[in-house]
Design a protein around this motif. Structure first.
Motif: not given
Length: 197
Positions: A19-25, A33-36, A60-71, A135-137
């Protein structure tokens, strides 16, 4: 020590992360595709995670967090009463990394708008986790405070050997790895803060 009573069932926790990944995306207007592409996780893996059908690793979760701009702790946040300043032990989310076996527990109250997140970690003997953090935003700063045991932390090219009472401050802007070289579980606290310009 982290207790099993505060650990959600695997399926419940997978659904919470989904749910959190869907909400953040969705909040960032990104397609699967863009997030991947952005975070370096395959579209099929991302789809499984968003359906709660996968046991993603910490890496994998750290990669997602970085891509979504969150911790990383943000991916485990359960809905909370807005503004409730108390996080009760029995309601804190615990998660076990299926690869290394380390257990992390979000300690901070959710929904209070604080820039600080606290996490408690139990790191098993001999376990190792390597993050490809970049590095993150926003600037994300982290401090690791060892409560019991020892941990070796590789931060970029530097290696820090920490024992009980030691605290390491670093910015999440380069690859890092955690390794417990001992025969005992190490317990440490992590404080994370995000600075947005």
């Amino acid at each position: 020590m982290l207790d099993n009573q505060s650990t959600m069932s695997d399926s419940s926790l997978h659904l919470l992360i989904a749910r959190r990944v869907r909400e953040l995306r969705a909040a960032r207007g990104l397609s699967l595709e863009a997030l991947a592409t952005h975070c370096g996780v395959s579209r099929s893996m991302l789809s499984l995670i968003e359906r709660g059908e996968s046991s993603p690793t910490a890496v994998v979760l750290e990669k997602l967090a970085t891509g979504l701009g969150v911790t990383l702790p943000s991916l485990f946040e359960a809905p909370a009463a807005a503004g409730d300043p108390v996080s009760r032990r029995g309601q804190q989310q615990s998660w076990r990394d299926p690869h290394s076996g380390y257990v992390r527990r979000n300690v901070s109250p959710a929904g209070v708008g604080s820039p600080i997140q606290l996490v408690e970690v139990e790191f098993p003997p001999g376990a190792r986790v390597a993050y490809e953090t970049a590095a993150r935003e926003a600037q994300v700063h982290q401090q690791v405070w060892v409560l019991e045991g020892v941990i070796d932390i590789t931060y970029g090219e530097e290696v820090f050997q920490l024992g009980a009472g030691d605290c390491l401050a670093m910015q999440l802007d380069r690859p890092m790895a955690f390794h417990n070289p001992s025969a005992s579980t190490t317990r440490y606290a992590v404080a994370i803060t995000t600075i947005r310009s």
